[in-house]
Motif scaffolding. Structure first.
Motif, PDB file in Angstrom:
ATOM      1  N   THR A 131       0.753  -1.415   0.025  1.00 24.98           N
ATOM      2  CA  THR A 131      -0.159   0.073   0.126  1.00 24.98           C
ATOM      3  C   THR A 131       0.713   1.112   0.102  1.00 24.98           C
ATOM      4  O   THR A 131       0.618   2.350  -0.895  1.00 24.98           O
ATOM      5  CB  THR A 131      -0.836   0.149   1.317  1.00 24.98           C
ATOM      6  OG1 THR A 131      -0.106  -0.188   2.483  1.00 24.98           O
ATOM      7  CG2 THR A 131      -2.182  -1.007   0.987  1.00 24.98           C
ATOM      8  N   TYR A 154      -6.505   4.945  -5.768  1.00 31.47           N
ATOM      9  CA  TYR A 154      -6.694   3.738  -4.707  1.00 31.47           C
ATOM     10  C   TYR A 154      -7.531   4.456  -3.451  1.00 31.47           C
ATOM     11  O   TYR A 154      -7.273   4.984  -2.551  1.00 31.47           O
ATOM     12  CB  TYR A 154      -5.141   3.460  -3.875  1.00 31.47           C
ATOM     13  CG  TYR A 154      -5.306   2.531  -2.866  1.00 31.47           C
ATOM     14  CD1 TYR A 154      -5.803   1.137  -3.160  1.00 31.47           C
ATOM     15  CD2 TYR A 154      -4.601   2.757  -1.635  1.00 31.47           C
ATOM     16  CE1 TYR A 154      -5.899   0.157  -2.602  1.00 31.47           C
ATOM     17  CE2 TYR A 154      -4.546   1.389  -0.711  1.00 31.47           C
ATOM     18  CZ  TYR A 154      -5.181   0.381  -0.972  1.00 31.47           C
ATOM     19  OH  TYR A 154      -5.157  -0.663  -0.027  1.00 31.47           O
ATOM     20  N   PHE A 157      -7.168   4.405   0.400  1.00 32.21           N
ATOM     21  CA  PHE A 157      -6.045   4.990   0.616  1.00 32.21           C
ATOM     22  C   PHE A 157      -6.464   5.736   2.396  1.00 32.21           C
ATOM     23  O   PHE A 157      -5.503   5.596   2.958  1.00 32.21           O
ATOM     24  CB  PHE A 157      -5.473   6.042   0.030  1.00 32.21           C
ATOM     25  CG  PHE A 157      -4.205   6.577   0.369  1.00 32.21           C
ATOM     26  CD1 PHE A 157      -3.073   5.897   0.598  1.00 32.21           C
ATOM     27  CD2 PHE A 157      -4.179   7.928   0.770  1.00 32.21           C
ATOM     28  CE1 PHE A 157      -1.876   6.360   1.007  1.00 32.21           C
ATOM     29  CE2 PHE A 157      -2.863   8.574   1.109  1.00 32.21           C
ATOM     30  CZ  PHE A 157      -1.786   7.788   1.547  1.00 32.21           C
ATOM     31  N   ILE A 160      -6.121   3.340   4.683  1.00 30.20           N
ATOM     32  CA  ILE A 160      -4.464   3.035   5.260  1.00 30.20           C
ATOM     33  C   ILE A 160      -4.105   4.167   5.999  1.00 30.20           C
ATOM     34  O   ILE A 160      -3.236   3.856   7.057  1.00 30.20           O
ATOM     35  CB  ILE A 160      -3.719   2.945   3.824  1.00 30.20           C
ATOM     36  CG1 ILE A 160      -4.173   1.944   2.855  1.00 30.20           C
ATOM     37  CG2 ILE A 160      -2.084   2.752   4.201  1.00 30.20           C
ATOM     38  CD1 ILE A 160      -4.205   0.814   3.319  1.00 30.20           C
ATOM     39  N   ASP A 425     -10.340  -4.837  -0.076  1.00 33.94           N
ATOM     40  CA  ASP A 425      -8.713  -4.889  -0.506  1.00 33.94           C
ATOM     41  C   ASP A 425      -8.046  -5.387   0.466  1.00 33.94           C
ATOM     42  O   ASP A 425      -7.081  -6.107  -0.038  1.00 33.94           O
ATOM     43  CB  ASP A 425      -8.257  -3.380  -0.914  1.00 33.94           C
ATOM     44  CG  ASP A 425      -7.026  -3.426  -1.113  1.00 33.94           C
ATOM     45  OD1 ASP A 425      -6.701  -3.661  -2.464  1.00 33.94           O
ATOM     46  OD2 ASP A 425      -6.072  -2.921  -0.481  1.00 33.94           O
ATOM     47  N   THR A 429      -7.079  -8.170  -2.674  1.00 33.62           N
ATOM     48  CA  THR A 429      -5.918  -7.885  -3.359  1.00 33.62           C
ATOM     49  C   THR A 429      -4.636  -8.711  -2.695  1.00 33.62           C
ATOM     50  O   THR A 429      -4.079  -9.649  -3.378  1.00 33.62           O
ATOM     51  CB  THR A 429      -5.381  -6.677  -3.108  1.00 33.62           C
ATOM     52  OG1 THR A 429      -6.429  -5.857  -3.585  1.00 33.62           O
ATOM     53  CG2 THR A 429      -4.146  -6.380  -3.887  1.00 33.62           C
ATOM     54  N   GLN A 459     -10.035  -2.463  -7.186  1.00 31.37           N
ATOM     55  CA  GLN A 459      -9.078  -1.793  -6.250  1.00 31.37           C
ATOM     56  C   GLN A 459      -9.131  -0.477  -6.289  1.00 31.37           C
ATOM     57  O   GLN A 459      -9.086   0.605  -5.442  1.00 31.37           O
ATOM     58  CB  GLN A 459      -7.729  -2.541  -6.124  1.00 31.37           C
ATOM     59  CG  GLN A 459      -6.850  -1.920  -5.162  1.00 31.37           C
ATOM     60  CD  GLN A 459      -5.369  -2.213  -5.301  1.00 31.37           C
ATOM     61  OE1 GLN A 459      -4.877  -1.697  -6.544  1.00 31.37           O
ATOM     62  NE2 GLN A 459      -4.640  -2.956  -4.492  1.00 31.37           N
TER      63      GLN A 459
END
Length: 520
Positions: A131, A154, A157, A160, A425, A429, A459
Motif C-alpha cells: 500500500t 486507490y 487510501f 490506510i 482490498d 488483493t 481496487q
C-alpha cells in the motif's frame, strides 16, 4: 524480534504509588489494567507489523490523520487532519491539518511531521509495501496542509491512513533517540509511554494536554499474562480490568465464557470481526491431486462447518462463506448459496469422479501452534478421515509456517487473514492477486489475467457502488476456483470488569482505544 528483550535492564515498570488508603483507592479508580498474552512487538509505527499488543498501544500513544468513527466504525473521521479533498482521478489527497497540536515532547505537530512520518514508515516497514509503495510524493503545502500523491487511484487510501503504521511520530524525538525511539515512543496521543518491564508490563499515563481533552483514566497498565486460565482468574478477582481476544484464539478458553456470563462482576462485549480462518490449498501447484478442482471441492464438502462452530467454539465464531466476511460492505449475498455444504457422500463422489483414491491422499495438515488451533486441526482431520483421507497434523511456529507457505512447501494448511483496514482490498488483493502469490501467506493463486484485472479494477475504482459490484464479481470468480475451505470468523470478544465503561469494540483494526474509557 521482541523489542523488549535486551532492554530489560534499562526499562523499568512504573509502579502505582499512593500516599494512603484514600489516595490508593482514587488511583485504582483511574487506573485500567489490561491483560495481554505477551510483550508488545513493533511499538512504534515505523516498525509495526500488525502485532496486536504493540498496535493497540500505538493507537493510544499516537494519533493517525484519520480514524474510523465509533460506534459503528463505518465512516472515516478526522483526527490530526480536520478535512480533506480527493482529486477527480483519485490520485491526490489534500489534507488540512489540526492547528495547535503538540507532541508529547512539547514540539509542534505540522505538515513536515506528517511527511517525515509517512516517508519513514514507507522506507522502514516492508509490511506496508503493497500500500505505501503507491505513495508517489508527499508535499508540504504549508505548516497546516499536506498533499499526498499516489501513482494510481486507490480509494481505500484513507483507510490506510487510519492504520497504526500511519500514525504520526515526533521527528525531534526520532532524531534525538535514534533506534531507542522504538522503546521510548513519542506521539500526540491521549496517553504517554512511561516505561516497561520485559515479560511483566507496559505503563502509559494520561496526556493532560491532549487536543481532544484529557483522558478520563490517569494510567493504563498492560500486564503480560501468557496463560489463558490465569487471565480469567485475574479478571474474576479484579486483578485485571480488561481481557481481550484481539483476533487471537486463546484469550480465554471458549468453555469458560459461559461461566463468565453468569458472573455479575464481569461483562462481555462481542462483535463480528472481519477475520477469516480457512483451510487453504497450495494453488500454485500444477501437479498433484489438488490441481483438480473436483478434489478441492471434495475437501470443502467434507467439513462440518456448523459442527466446528458449535463444537469447538461454542458460538464464539461465525460461518464464512467466501473471500469476505458477511459484515463486509462489499459482501455478495449470493455467496451463501455458492458456499459448500457439509456432505461427505458428495465429497466421496467427487473424489471418484476425479479418479482419486482417498487413501492415497496422505496429507500433512499444517497449523499454527496453540490448543485451540490444535482443536480446529483435529476437527478437520476427523472430517477428512470420514471420507477416507488421512491427514497428519503439523503444528508449527508462525515464522516456520510462513516460510513454508511463501516457498510453496505445502499442500494444505490452516491459515487466516486479519484485516487492519475496513476495505475488501485488505482480503482480496493480498490474498488472490497472482502477482503477490509468493510474497506473503496468500492463497498462492496461479496466473489468471481476467481475475487479476478484475481485482485491480475493483481496487482502483473510485465510485463506491461500482466498486461493490466489481467485488461481487470477484467473489463469484474466486468461488469457482475453490482456493480453500472458508472455516470461520472468530468474534471479537472483550471481557471487562462490570465497572468499566465507555469502551467500544472496533472490528478493523481489532484494537481498543481508551481515551473515552472510565471506571465508575
Amino acid at each position: 524480534m521482541n523489542i523488549w528483550k535486551g532492554f530489560a535492564a534499562a526499562m523499568v515498570a512504573v509502579p502505582i504509588v499512593a500516599a494512603g488508603p484514600l489516595a490508593h483507592a482514587q488511583d485504582q479508580s483511574k487506573t485500567l489494567v489490561v491483560a495481554v498474552p505477551s510483550d508488545p512487538v513493533g511499538l512504534e509505527p515505523g516498525g509495526n507489523k500488525a502485532e496486536p499488543v504493540g498496535s493497540e498501544i500505538i493507537l493510544n500513544v499516537f494519533d493517525t490523520l484519520v480514524a474510523w468513527t465509533a460506534p459503528d466504525f463505518k465512516q472515516i473521521e478526522g483526527r490530526l487532519a480536520t478535512s480533506w479533498t480527493i482529486s477527480a482521478d483519485g490520485k491526490e489527497f489534500d489534507l488540512k491539518l489540526r492547528e495547535g497540536v503538540k507532541f508529547q515532547d512539547g514540539t509542534p505537530f505540522n505538515a513536515a511531521a506528517v511527511k517525515f512520518s509517512l516517508e519513514r514508515t514507507k522506507t522502514a516497514n516492508p509490511y506496508v509495501k503493497a500500500t505505501f509503495d503507491l505513495i508517489k510524493d508527499i508535499t508540504v503545502v504549508s505548516p497546516t496542509e499536506v498533499k499526498i500523491t499516489l501513482s494510481a487511484a486507490y480509494p481505500a487510501f484513507l483507510s490506510i491512513l487510519a492504520q497504526p503504521q500511519s500514525a504520526i511520530v515526533s521527528p525531534t524525538a526520532v532524531a534525538k533517540l535514534g533506534d531507542k525511539f522504538a522503546t521510548s515512543p513519542v506521539g500526540t496521543g491521549p496517553f504517554i509511554f512511561k516505561g516497561a518491564q520485559a515479560d511483566t508490563n507496559v505503563v502509559l499515563e494520561a496526556n493532560p494536554d491532549y487536543f481532544r481533552g484529557a483522558p478520563k483514566l490517569s494510567k493504563i497498565i498492560y500486564r503480560v499474562i501468557p496463560d489463558a486460565s490465569t487471565r480469567r482468574l485475574e479478571l474474576e478477582s479484579g486483578g485485571v480490568d480488561v481481557v481481550q481476544q484481539q483476533g487471537q484464539l486463546s484469550a480465554i478458553a471458549a468453555e469458560d465464557i459461559a461461566a463468565l456470563k453468569t458472573n455479575k462482576d464481569v461483562k462481555i462485549l462481542e462483535t463480528s470481526s472481519q477475520i477469516i480462518r480457512q483451510l487453504e490449498f497450495n494453488n500454485s501447484k500444477t501437479d498433484g491431486p489438488f490441481a483438480d478442482v473436483r478434489v478441492r471441492q471434495a475437501i470443502t464438502h467434507a467439513i462440518d462447518y456448523d459442527g466446528l462452530l458449535q463444537g469447538v467454539f461454542g458460538g464464539t465464531a461465525e460461518r464464512v462463506y467466501g473471500p469476505l466476511t458477511s459484515n463486509s460492505w462489499a459482501f455478495n449475498p449470493k455467496m451463501k448459496e455458492l458456499a459448500p455444504k457439509y456432505d461427505p457422500e458428495l465429497a466421496k463422489k467427487l473424489l471418484t469422479e476425479a479418479k482419486v483414491d482417498p487413501s492415497s491422499l496422505d496429507l500433512k495438515l499444517y497449523s499454527f501452534q496453540g490448543p485451540l488451533w490444535g482443536a480446529v486441526a483435529t476437527f478437520v482431520q476427523a472430517n477428512l478421515a470420514d471420507i477416507g483421507v488421512n491427514a497428519t497434523i503439523q503444528q508449527t511456529e508462525f515464522p516456520a509456517l510462513r516460510a513454508l507457505q511463501t516457498s510453496g512447501q505445502f499442500d494444505v494448511a490452516l491459515d487466516g487473514r486479519q484485516p487492519w483496514y475496513n476495505d475488501p482490498d485488505a482480503h482480496i488483493t493480498i490474498g488472490y492477486l497472482s502477482s503477490l502469490a509468493n510474497t506473503a501467506m496468500t492463497f498462492r493463486m496461479p496466473q489468471d489475467k481476467a481475475l487479476d484485472d478484475l481485482i485491480l479494477k475493483a481496487q482502483q475504482t473510485s465510485d463506491a457502488e461500482s466498486r461493490k459490484q466489481l467485488y461481487f464479481q470477484v467473489q463469484e470468480k474466486i468461488a469457482e476456483k475453490v482456493p480453500g475451505a472458508y472455516l470461520f470468523s472468530p468474534k471479537l470478544i472483550v471481557f471487562l470488569r462490570s465497572n468499566v465503561e465507555g469502551l467500544v469494540v472496533n472490528s478493523a483494526p481489532p484494537l481498543n482505544e481508551y481515551w473515552s474509557v472510565y471506571k465508575k
